[in-house]
Design an enzyme around this catalytic site. Structure first.
Site, mmCIF file in Angstrom:
data_model
loop_
_atom_site.group_PDB
_atom_site.id
_atom_site.type_symbol
_atom_site.label_atom_id
_atom_site.label_comp_id
_atom_site.label_asym_id
_atom_site.label_seq_id
_atom_site.Cartn_x
_atom_site.Cartn_y
_atom_site.Cartn_z
ATOM 1 N N GLU A 67 0.828 -1.215 0.000
ATOM 2 C CA GLU A 67 0.000 0.000 0.000
ATOM 3 C C GLU A 67 0.857 1.258 0.000
ATOM 4 O O GLU A 67 0.495 2.270 -0.619
ATOM 5 C CB GLU A 67 -0.929 -0.013 1.210
ATOM 6 C CG GLU A 67 -2.019 -1.072 1.180
ATOM 7 C CD GLU A 67 -1.520 -2.460 1.569
ATOM 8 O OE1 GLU A 67 -2.284 -3.420 1.445
ATOM 9 O OE2 GLU A 67 -0.345 -2.584 1.996
ATOM 10 N N PRO A 275 13.545 -12.815 -0.043
ATOM 11 C CA PRO A 275 12.440 -13.207 0.843
ATOM 12 C C PRO A 275 11.562 -12.004 1.196
ATOM 13 O O PRO A 275 12.050 -10.879 1.352
ATOM 14 C CB PRO A 275 13.154 -13.755 2.083
ATOM 15 C CG PRO A 275 14.529 -14.112 1.604
ATOM 16 C CD PRO A 275 14.857 -13.122 0.539
ATOM 17 N N ARG A 276 10.265 -12.261 1.316
ATOM 18 C CA ARG A 276 9.309 -11.182 1.598
ATOM 19 C C ARG A 276 9.530 -10.569 2.976
ATOM 20 O O ARG A 276 9.500 -9.361 3.143
ATOM 21 C CB ARG A 276 7.882 -11.736 1.503
ATOM 22 C CG ARG A 276 6.777 -10.756 1.847
ATOM 23 C CD ARG A 276 6.583 -9.758 0.754
ATOM 24 N NE ARG A 276 5.379 -8.948 0.976
ATOM 25 C CZ ARG A 276 4.984 -8.012 0.135
ATOM 26 N NH1 ARG A 276 5.674 -7.766 -0.968
ATOM 27 N NH2 ARG A 276 3.892 -7.309 0.382
ATOM 28 N N GLY A 320 14.441 -2.332 0.206
ATOM 29 C CA GLY A 320 14.386 -1.127 -0.605
ATOM 30 C C GLY A 320 15.041 -1.196 -1.967
ATOM 31 O O GLY A 320 14.933 -0.252 -2.746
ATOM 32 N N GLU A 321 15.722 -2.309 -2.288
ATOM 33 C CA GLU A 321 16.440 -2.381 -3.565
ATOM 34 C C GLU A 321 15.743 -3.244 -4.606
ATOM 35 O O GLU A 321 16.070 -3.154 -5.799
ATOM 36 C CB GLU A 321 17.856 -2.928 -3.336
ATOM 37 C CG GLU A 321 18.787 -1.982 -2.613
ATOM 38 C CD GLU A 321 20.185 -2.540 -2.501
ATOM 39 O OE1 GLU A 321 21.117 -1.918 -3.039
ATOM 40 O OE2 GLU A 321 20.338 -3.607 -1.871
ATOM 41 N N ASN A 345 2.438 -8.007 -6.085
ATOM 42 C CA ASN A 345 2.275 -7.083 -7.199
ATOM 43 C C ASN A 345 3.239 -7.399 -8.346
ATOM 44 O O ASN A 345 4.462 -7.375 -8.170
ATOM 45 C CB ASN A 345 2.512 -5.659 -6.684
ATOM 46 C CG ASN A 345 2.360 -4.620 -7.765
ATOM 47 O OD1 ASN A 345 1.735 -4.863 -8.794
ATOM 48 N ND2 ASN A 345 2.918 -3.447 -7.530
ATOM 49 N N LEU A 347 3.228 -5.628 -11.209
ATOM 50 C CA LEU A 347 3.300 -4.461 -12.098
ATOM 51 C C LEU A 347 4.694 -3.858 -12.172
ATOM 52 O O LEU A 347 5.080 -3.311 -13.211
ATOM 53 C CB LEU A 347 2.294 -3.410 -11.636
ATOM 54 C CG LEU A 347 0.826 -3.822 -11.775
ATOM 55 C CD1 LEU A 347 -0.085 -2.750 -11.191
ATOM 56 C CD2 LEU A 347 0.471 -4.071 -13.232
#
Length: 781
Positions: A67, A275-276, A320-321, A345, A347
């Protein structure tokens, strides 16, 4: 009544969960000590510098990383359309908070953890931020947040709204409850037509629903810098690169196991595995080590290691990368699609023109996945064991990435629609700062007494109302405290005098100590402030009109008529003085607190209920230069009184005057040196804001009560306080000047004391005076 019962039931059920919430919070703290630092904000205690003195902020809630990323183009659009509105962003998760700091830290005015959905916590945040609009991204339906935002007068919008396939059935089954909640938003912008149908089934009103598109189509990531060690690692050879992005695990499988097996089958490829969740970095590193794959960790990547030919796998154990790395990849496998996590996502890689592979779990992105699949822009994996084959096949399809980019670009524009919707709500939403529960419970019975007394006085005054022969203008307000009445009265009187009329002023003389019931003075007459009161003293010193002072303004007016024969009388602070009839009722609305928190004294600052504003003939919003959301104030005034035109005025600093020497200085050109400011006004923040606009930063700002008379001891203490902070002068207002003790200039020596002369400018001034004169012409006829 039904909806009140539903919310009461929710609050009772939520209250019963306190022990479980405490246990949950304790477990989270034990797992991650950083969580304890978030508890204050989750209970509504925001940083002190978040506190807004005036309404007009925007609060956006984005639960987590996805989000937050989607919010980027939306926030950028809001900044363009509403540049003066402070924007605050809340998140729920630690990773979401970290992502917000990276992605939006320079674009918003503050980032914080969202409050738990208890009324006290939500109200605390609303009191701090005073948002004109609250924006909820995606599927965060919190009943108390929604209800308290609307009760405070905020606009409420759900943007990028969606309901997942898994939860759609539960929402529909609980329609009786969610209908009461989903009736509260002013606008719900769904991601697609299918999502609109889900919200309809959950109970949302059809007229609030709009297909707004998906914000994520507007997000464009920037490619990673070529100088980055990661970029050098991935581009340092001719090997192709595939990325396993946001990998997850569920009770049945860990996607990293499948990715590692595929990597064994792709020896000529380089792999980036991301990894998430950060807490799984160590677990995945252990898996790679056991598999015998030569790998490097991003957190430990050096220039030498980046060029090491033997290393074929990079564990992206930083935040962040990832989005920037998609530009380098040849193929992307999107995690969370083999494990039952609803997908992630796709996109971002699509915008870079990269072929994307997914598993069967894309429930959270169902519409996007269907659209991409129909256009041949997405590779859906038939079985986890076929991942390596899928990577090769996707890499060989040169058109898949281009088709993915085309599908992503063709559906852009959601952020513009969302920003326009919020901007429209912003101009229509008037915030009444919610008071805390204890204060309301304690003081509300007294406000009932005040209301009863106000009704009784109004009826009594109207029954005894008398009208003077002279045309009379009332200048008043509906709140206690200052709204700039005295400067505005002087502006009116000066205009009438310059127009060739003989004006007069009627004042009660608040705070005067004279035993005379009625006092009248010619223009410029001298009188002691204790005899007149401070505000009449200012009017008297102006020397531009005769003045009548007394509780009974009709008697004062008759005395002025008999002795000075004025052409027009201005009734100062006369809106509630209904014993005297008036030919024009001008009501001043303070932009800093327009309607006194919408509650009667002592809970709020209203003298009368808001429906009393229907008596007004004309509104003037004072101190408009200080407000952020004047359109919303005007909108609310038109709702209360559609027939009264609304004008805006602003305070203008004329010059500073040295008390001892009467020397004048331009408002923004004080001699160099530190200053201490003090005032005793109904709304002291107006003086502080004037100083701020003039570029003056006092070492201290000292507040006293309205109409405060300054004793020699207090003046001496002020000068000592200033000297202790190495200030060279004291600054105050013209109203405070008349309340200073005698020989004040001697007491503060060698320090200098300066007071500020102010004036009023009315926007669309010719139209304003034309309306006033037209009204008078009708009265004469």
């Amino acid at each position: 009544m039904r909806n009140k019962g539903i919310f009461l039931l929710y609050r009772l059920l939520l209250g019963s969960t306190w022990p479980f919430l405490f246990l949950y919070g304790l477990l989270r703290v034990l797992r991650d000590r950083r969580y304890i630092l978030t508890l204050g904000q989750r209970l509504g205690f925001l940083p002190r510098n978040f506190r807004q003195g005036i309404p007009g902020a925007i609060w956006i809630h984005a639960v987590s990383v996805g989000e937050v990323i989607a919010a980027q183009p939306f926030v950028a659009r809001l900044r363009l359309g509403l540049p003066s509105a402070p924007i605050f962003l809340s998140t729920t998760t630690l990773t979401g908070r970290a992502a917000a700091a990276r992605k939006l830290g320079s674009s918003v005015d503050g980032i914080f953890y969202a409050p738990v959905d208890f009324v006290f916590a939500v109200r605390r945040v609303l009191r701090t931020l005073q948002p004109s609009v609250v924006v909820i991204l995606e599927t965060e339906i919190w009943p108390n947040l929604f209800r308290e935002a609307k009760r405070a007068g905020c606009g409420l919008a759900m943007v990028n709204a969606r309901i997942s396939d898994k939860t759609a059935g539960r929402y529909a089954a609980l329609r009786f409850f969610f209908q009461a909640v989903l009736e509260l938003p002013d606008a719900i912008l769904t991601q697609s037509g299918a999502q609109r149908t889900k919200f309809l089934r959950a109970g949302a009103p059809a007229d609030r629903l709009t297909i707004g598109g998906n914000l994520k189509f507007d997000v464009r990531a920037e490619a990673i810098s070529p100088d980055s060690p990661v970029a050098r690692f991935l581009t340092g050879s001719s090997a192709k690169v595939w990325i396993a992005a946001s990998t997850c695990a569920d009770d049945e499988l860990a996607e990293e196991d499948i990715v590692i097996e595929a990597a064994r089958q792709l020896p000529d490829w380089k792999l980036v595995i991301a990894p998430r969740k950060p807490e799984r970095f160590e677990e995945v590193a252990t898996k790679l080590a056991k598999a015998g794959l030569p790998f490097a960790r991003r957190s430990q990547l050096t220039t030498e290691l980046a060029t090491e030919a033997a290393v074929s796998v990079l564990l992206l154990d930083t935040i962040g990368e990832l989005s920037g790395l998609f530009a380098i990849a040849d193929v992307v496998f999107m995690g969370g699609t083999l494990a039952d996590r609803g997908g992630h996502n796709i996109l971002e890689p699509a915008f870079f023109g990269k072929p994307v592979i997914v598993g069967r779990h894309m429930e959270n992105f169902r519409e996007i996945a269907l659209d991409f699949t129909e256009q041949g822009a997405l590779f859906e994996l038939a079985h986890p064991s076929l991942l390596a084959d899928a990577v090769r096949e996707a890499a060989s399809d040169s058109g898949m990435g281009l088709r993915a980019r085309a599908r992503a670009e063709i559906q852009q524009g959601a952020s513009a629609l969302a920003a326009d919707t919020v901007a429209d709500l912003y101009t229509r939403s008037f915030v009444c700062n919610p008071k805390n529960l204890f204060r309301r419970m304690l003081l509300t019975p007294f406000s009932w007494i005040w209301a009863a007394g106000s009704r009784s006085k109004r009826a009594r005054d109207l029954s005894k109302q008398r009208t003077l022969e002279t045309l009379t203008i009332s200048v008043g307000n509906v709140t206690v405290g200052g709204t700039g009445k005295t400067p505005f009265v002087l502006e009116l009187v000066e205009h009438f005098r310059e127009s060739g009329l003989t004006p007069g002023i009627l004042s009660r003389g608040y705070g005067r100590r004279s035993h005379h019931e009625q006092l009248i003075f010619s223009a410029g007459a001298c009188a002691d402030v204790g005899h007149t009161g401070d505000e009449p003293q200012l009017l008297l010193r102006s020397g531009i009109a005769c003045i009548g002072i007394g509780k009974d303004r009709y008697k004062s007016g008759r005395l002025l008529e008999d002795r000075f024969h004025p052409d027009v009388l201005v009734l100062d602070d006369g809106f509630q003085h209904l014993r005297l009839g008036r030919h024009l009722d001008i009501v001043l609305i303070d932009a800093l607190d327009p309607l006194g928190s919408c509650r009667l004294v002592p809970v709020g600052r209203l003298r009368e209920p808001l429906d009393a504003l229907a008596r007004a003939d004309l509104f003037v919003i004072t101190r408009s230069e200080c407000a952020r959301n004047l359109d919303a104030i005007e909108h609310r005034l038109h709702e209360l009184n559609p027939n009264a035109p609304v004008f805006r005025s602003r305070v203008v600093a004329r010059h500073w005057v040295d008390l001892a020497t009467a020397e004048r200085f331009p408002p923004a050109e004080l001699p160099p040196g530190k200053t201490l400011a003090f005032c005793g006004l109904g709304n002291p923040s107006s003086f502080w804001r004037t100083l701020e606009r003039l570029g003056i930063k006092p070492v201290d700002c000292v507040e006293f009560g309205d109409h405060h008379p300054y004793s020699p001891r207090e003046v001496l203490r002020l000068s000592q306080q200033a000297a202790a902070q190495k200030a060279e002068r004291l600054l105050t207002t013209e109203k405070d000047l008349v309340n200073l003790c005698n020989e004040c200039d001697e007491i503060v020596k060698p320090m200098r004391l300066l007071w500020l002369k102010i004036g009023v400018e009315i926007e669309n001034e010719p139209e304003f005076w034309a309306l006033v004169e037209n009204h008078f012409t009708k009265q004469r006829l």
